[in-house]
Design a protein around this motif. Sequence first.
Motif, PDB file in Angstrom:
ATOM      1  N   VAL A 222       0.839  -1.200   0.000  1.00  0.00           N
ATOM      2  CA  VAL A 222       0.000   0.000   0.000  1.00  0.00           C
ATOM      3  C   VAL A 222       0.876   1.254   0.000  1.00  0.00           C
ATOM      4  CG1 VAL A 222      -1.686   1.337   1.323  1.00  0.00           C
ATOM      5  CG2 VAL A 222      -1.951  -1.134   1.095  1.00  0.00           C
ATOM      6  N   PHE A 223       1.950   1.233   0.783  1.00  0.00           N
ATOM      7  CA  PHE A 223       2.853   2.383   0.848  1.00  0.00           C
ATOM      8  C   PHE A 223       3.447   2.694  -0.524  1.00  0.00           C
ATOM      9  CE2 PHE A 223       7.281   3.809   1.032  1.00  0.00           C
ATOM     10  CZ  PHE A 223       7.154   4.994   1.722  1.00  0.00           C
ATOM     11  N   TRP A 224       3.989   1.677  -1.181  1.00  0.00           N
ATOM     12  CA  TRP A 224       4.637   1.939  -2.478  1.00  0.00           C
ATOM     13  C   TRP A 224       3.637   2.337  -3.542  1.00  0.00           C
ATOM     14  CZ3 TRP A 224       9.345   3.263  -2.747  1.00  0.00           C
ATOM     15  CH2 TRP A 224      10.281   2.766  -1.844  1.00  0.00           C
ATOM     16  N   PHE A 225       2.443   1.768  -3.465  1.00  0.00           N
ATOM     17  CA  PHE A 225       1.412   2.206  -4.418  1.00  0.00           C
ATOM     18  C   PHE A 225       1.047   3.656  -4.164  1.00  0.00           C
ATOM     19  CE2 PHE A 225      -2.822   2.984  -6.001  1.00  0.00           C
ATOM     20  CZ  PHE A 225      -2.799   2.383  -7.251  1.00  0.00           C
ATOM     21  N   THR A 255      -3.047  12.500 -21.036  1.00  0.00           N
ATOM     22  CA  THR A 255      -2.790  12.795 -19.623  1.00  0.00           C
ATOM     23  C   THR A 255      -4.060  12.694 -18.806  1.00  0.00           C
ATOM     24  OG1 THR A 255      -0.967  14.267 -20.237  1.00  0.00           O
ATOM     25  CG2 THR A 255      -1.890  14.524 -18.032  1.00  0.00           C
ATOM     26  N   GLN A 256      -5.160  13.202 -19.342  1.00  0.00           N
ATOM     27  CA  GLN A 256      -6.431  13.135 -18.617  1.00  0.00           C
ATOM     28  C   GLN A 256      -6.871  11.687 -18.434  1.00  0.00           C
ATOM     29  OE1 GLN A 256      -9.721  12.248 -19.620  1.00  0.00           O
ATOM     30  NE2 GLN A 256     -10.662  12.943 -17.720  1.00  0.00           N
ATOM     31  N   ALA A 257      -6.689  10.857 -19.448  1.00  0.00           N
ATOM     32  CA  ALA A 257      -7.058   9.452 -19.329  1.00  0.00           C
ATOM     33  C   ALA A 257      -6.188   8.755 -18.286  1.00  0.00           C
ATOM     34  CB  ALA A 257      -6.922   8.759 -20.687  1.00  0.00           C
ATOM     35  N   LEU A 258      -4.878   9.040 -18.299  1.00  0.00           N
ATOM     36  CA  LEU A 258      -3.971   8.461 -17.310  1.00  0.00           C
ATOM     37  C   LEU A 258      -4.352   8.891 -15.896  1.00  0.00           C
ATOM     38  CD1 LEU A 258      -1.322   6.938 -16.595  1.00  0.00           C
ATOM     39  CD2 LEU A 258      -0.121   9.107 -16.949  1.00  0.00           C
ATOM     40  N   HIS A 259      -4.650  10.162 -15.728  1.00  0.00           N
ATOM     41  CA  HIS A 259      -5.028  10.701 -14.413  1.00  0.00           C
ATOM     42  C   HIS A 259      -6.289  10.014 -13.899  1.00  0.00           C
ATOM     43  CE1 HIS A 259      -4.603  13.882 -11.386  1.00  0.00           C
ATOM     44  NE2 HIS A 259      -5.927  14.007 -11.395  1.00  0.00           N
ATOM     45  N   ALA A 260      -7.240   9.791 -14.777  1.00  0.00           N
ATOM     46  CA  ALA A 260      -8.498   9.172 -14.370  1.00  0.00           C
ATOM     47  C   ALA A 260      -8.307   7.709 -13.994  1.00  0.00           C
ATOM     48  CB  ALA A 260      -9.533   9.302 -15.489  1.00  0.00           C
ATOM     49  N   ILE A 261      -7.548   6.966 -14.787  1.00  0.00           N
ATOM     50  CA  ILE A 261      -7.361   5.532 -14.531  1.00  0.00           C
ATOM     51  C   ILE A 261      -6.578   5.314 -13.238  1.00  0.00           C
ATOM     52  CG2 ILE A 261      -6.224   3.440 -15.362  1.00  0.00           C
ATOM     53  CD1 ILE A 261      -6.941   4.298 -18.185  1.00  0.00           C
ATOM     54  N   VAL A 262      -5.470   6.038 -13.069  1.00  0.00           N
ATOM     55  CA  VAL A 262      -4.681   5.889 -11.849  1.00  0.00           C
ATOM     56  C   VAL A 262      -5.505   6.330 -10.632  1.00  0.00           C
ATOM     57  CG1 VAL A 262      -2.587   6.622 -10.636  1.00  0.00           C
ATOM     58  CG2 VAL A 262      -2.509   6.143 -13.084  1.00  0.00           C
ATOM     59  N   GLY A 263      -6.326   7.364 -10.808  1.00  0.00           N
ATOM     60  CA  GLY A 263      -7.174   7.812  -9.715  1.00  0.00           C
ATOM     61  C   GLY A 263      -8.148   6.735  -9.271  1.00  0.00           C
ATOM     62  N   VAL A 264      -8.753   6.021 -10.210  1.00  0.00           N
ATOM     63  CA  VAL A 264      -9.678   4.946  -9.873  1.00  0.00           C
ATOM     64  C   VAL A 264      -8.943   3.809  -9.162  1.00  0.00           C
ATOM     65  CG1 VAL A 264     -11.111   3.125 -10.874  1.00  0.00           C
ATOM     66  CG2 VAL A 264     -11.379   5.477 -11.651  1.00  0.00           C
ATOM     67  N   LEU A 265      -7.748   3.456  -9.645  1.00  0.00           N
ATOM     68  CA  LEU A 265      -6.960   2.423  -8.977  1.00  0.00           C
ATOM     69  C   LEU A 265      -6.568   2.866  -7.569  1.00  0.00           C
ATOM     70  CD1 LEU A 265      -4.628   1.288 -11.904  1.00  0.00           C
ATOM     71  CD2 LEU A 265      -6.661   0.132 -11.030  1.00  0.00           C
ATOM     72  N   PHE A 266      -6.242   4.145  -7.422  1.00  0.00           N
ATOM     73  CA  PHE A 266      -5.886   4.694  -6.117  1.00  0.00           C
ATOM     74  C   PHE A 266      -7.055   4.533  -5.141  1.00  0.00           C
ATOM     75  CE2 PHE A 266      -2.347   7.817  -5.052  1.00  0.00           C
ATOM     76  CZ  PHE A 266      -2.362   7.494  -3.704  1.00  0.00           C
ATOM     77  N   ILE A 267      -8.247   4.891  -5.581  1.00  0.00           N
ATOM     78  CA  ILE A 267      -9.434   4.764  -4.744  1.00  0.00           C
ATOM     79  C   ILE A 267      -9.658   3.305  -4.359  1.00  0.00           C
ATOM     80  CG2 ILE A 267     -11.954   4.976  -4.747  1.00  0.00           C
ATOM     81  CD1 ILE A 267     -11.586   7.463  -6.522  1.00  0.00           C
ATOM     82  N   THR A 268      -9.465   2.400  -5.310  1.00  0.00           N
ATOM     83  CA  THR A 268      -9.685   0.979  -5.054  1.00  0.00           C
ATOM     84  C   THR A 268      -8.740   0.443  -3.989  1.00  0.00           C
ATOM     85  OG1 THR A 268     -10.382   0.713  -7.364  1.00  0.00           O
ATOM     86  CG2 THR A 268      -9.816  -1.286  -6.142  1.00  0.00           C
ATOM     87  N   VAL A 269      -7.457   0.768  -4.104  1.00  0.00           N
ATOM     88  CA  VAL A 269      -6.475   0.301  -3.124  1.00  0.00           C
ATOM     89  C   VAL A 269      -6.751   0.910  -1.753  1.00  0.00           C
ATOM     90  CG1 VAL A 269      -4.025   0.330  -2.510  1.00  0.00           C
ATOM     91  CG2 VAL A 269      -4.705  -0.151  -4.852  1.00  0.00           C
ATOM     92  N   HIS A 273      -7.310  -0.452   2.216  1.00  0.00           N
ATOM     93  CA  HIS A 273      -6.521   0.094   3.318  1.00  0.00           C
ATOM     94  C   HIS A 273      -7.427   0.630   4.430  1.00  0.00           C
ATOM     95  CE1 HIS A 273      -3.370   2.188   5.458  1.00  0.00           C
ATOM     96  NE2 HIS A 273      -3.975   3.350   5.277  1.00  0.00           N
ATOM     97  N   ILE A 274      -8.468   1.337   4.057  1.00  0.00           N
ATOM     98  CA  ILE A 274      -9.402   1.886   5.042  1.00  0.00           C
ATOM     99  C   ILE A 274     -10.150   0.766   5.763  1.00  0.00           C
ATOM    100  CG2 ILE A 274     -11.500   3.270   5.312  1.00  0.00           C
ATOM    101  CD1 ILE A 274     -10.463   4.992   2.955  1.00  0.00           C
ATOM    102  N   TYR A 275     -10.527  -0.269   5.023  1.00  0.00           N
ATOM    103  CA  TYR A 275     -11.237  -1.392   5.633  1.00  0.00           C
ATOM    104  C   TYR A 275     -10.382  -2.070   6.698  1.00  0.00           C
ATOM    105  CZ  TYR A 275     -12.985  -6.136   6.189  1.00  0.00           C
ATOM    106  OH  TYR A 275     -13.418  -7.325   6.728  1.00  0.00           O
ATOM    107  N   ILE A 276      -9.131  -2.393   6.370  1.00  0.00           N
ATOM    108  CA  ILE A 276      -8.253  -3.069   7.319  1.00  0.00           C
ATOM    109  C   ILE A 276      -7.975  -2.181   8.524  1.00  0.00           C
ATOM    110  CG2 ILE A 276      -5.911  -3.957   7.663  1.00  0.00           C
ATOM    111  CD1 ILE A 276      -7.686  -5.869   6.189  1.00  0.00           C
ATOM    112  N   GLY A 277      -7.840  -0.876   8.283  1.00  0.00           N
ATOM    113  CA  GLY A 277      -7.493   0.030   9.368  1.00  0.00           C
ATOM    114  C   GLY A 277      -8.656   0.417  10.268  1.00  0.00           C
ATOM    115  N   THR A 278      -9.873   0.019   9.898  1.00  0.00           N
ATOM    116  CA  THR A 278     -11.041   0.400  10.714  1.00  0.00           C
ATOM    117  C   THR A 278     -11.805  -0.841  11.160  1.00  0.00           C
ATOM    118  OG1 THR A 278     -12.286   0.755   8.652  1.00  0.00           O
ATOM    119  CG2 THR A 278     -11.268   2.688   9.676  1.00  0.00           C
TER     120      THR A 278
END
Length: 326
Positions: A222-225, A255-269, A273-278
């Motif tokens: 999670v940290f490296w991601f 760039t906009q497509a890259l930003h959107a895709i990485v953003g969705v992956l970020f939210i997913t990961v 992380h939030i589930y395990i931490g709560t």
Amino acid sequence: MMIMIVFAVMTLLDPAFAQRQPDPINPTRESVNEPALLEHSPSIKGRITILDSKAALVEQPQGREWRRFHEGWMPWIGAAVPGAMILLLAVFFLIKGRIRTQPNELSGRKIARYNAFERFTHWMTATCFVILALSGLNYIFGKRLLMPIIGPEAFSALSQWSKYAHNFLAWPFIVGVLLMGAVWIGDNVPNRVDWAWLKAGGGLFTNSHPNAGRFNAGQKLVFWFAIIGGLVMAASGMTLLFPFTVTGVNGMQITQALHAIVGVLFITVMLAHIYIGTVGEEGAFEGMASGEVDLAWAEANHNLWLREQQGKEGTVSRTLKSEPAE
């Protein structure tokens, strides 16, 4: 008038003169069609005299691909990927339940796990991330889900403020990512212990506690991601925030497509992380909330780190589960 008289005289003197005249001009026939132009260039451009060179771009066919992605594929990706993670976590929770620390396993003694600066960095970055994620999702789903409910006027105002929040909170988010990298990179270097932790599945399916340092292999992933994904989001976001300073129209679309895709992956990961931490694991949230964790919890989940801390304090490493609570 004189031209017409000359033309008439020449026709009378030489009847073949009229037959030798070129056919009337047909603009459609004489023009170069779009496929022929695009064989020589990825876009159709003209000449302009104004300072904005982008205005010379008459047609850029890649825009059609971007529109197809943005209006077609992106909503499906934005819904399916985080949705699959939520479904997976829900199934896991129904089967496994919350990973609890039994009362008789607690020692009643605390050990400092995160200092005030680490907690501030984490919560600043996390708060910015949540707002950035929600405002980004509004960009994809707002007009489809929110606008029919709250109306166009309210949706317009909400989107405007979401844009301001997204643009301004991006900066403390970037600072937070850099600070987290600087503070925790030494504790997140992969090693052999992490491989053993991964092979054991983190003990999730066997109710065991594999050896782990300050951060286990899952936390390191999670940290490296977060660091790599955060830097990608920062670079692509600044490119979008200052349009056409780095690239042209097609580059902005990529760039906009890259930003959107990485953003969705970020939210997913981060959902995992939030589930395990709560709700996922009892005692995990305590460390980032107060900065301290129970000694027995540390022994169970991060035993190698606990022994290292005990060694620094000049104490003898030992299993704390057998000690009576004070």
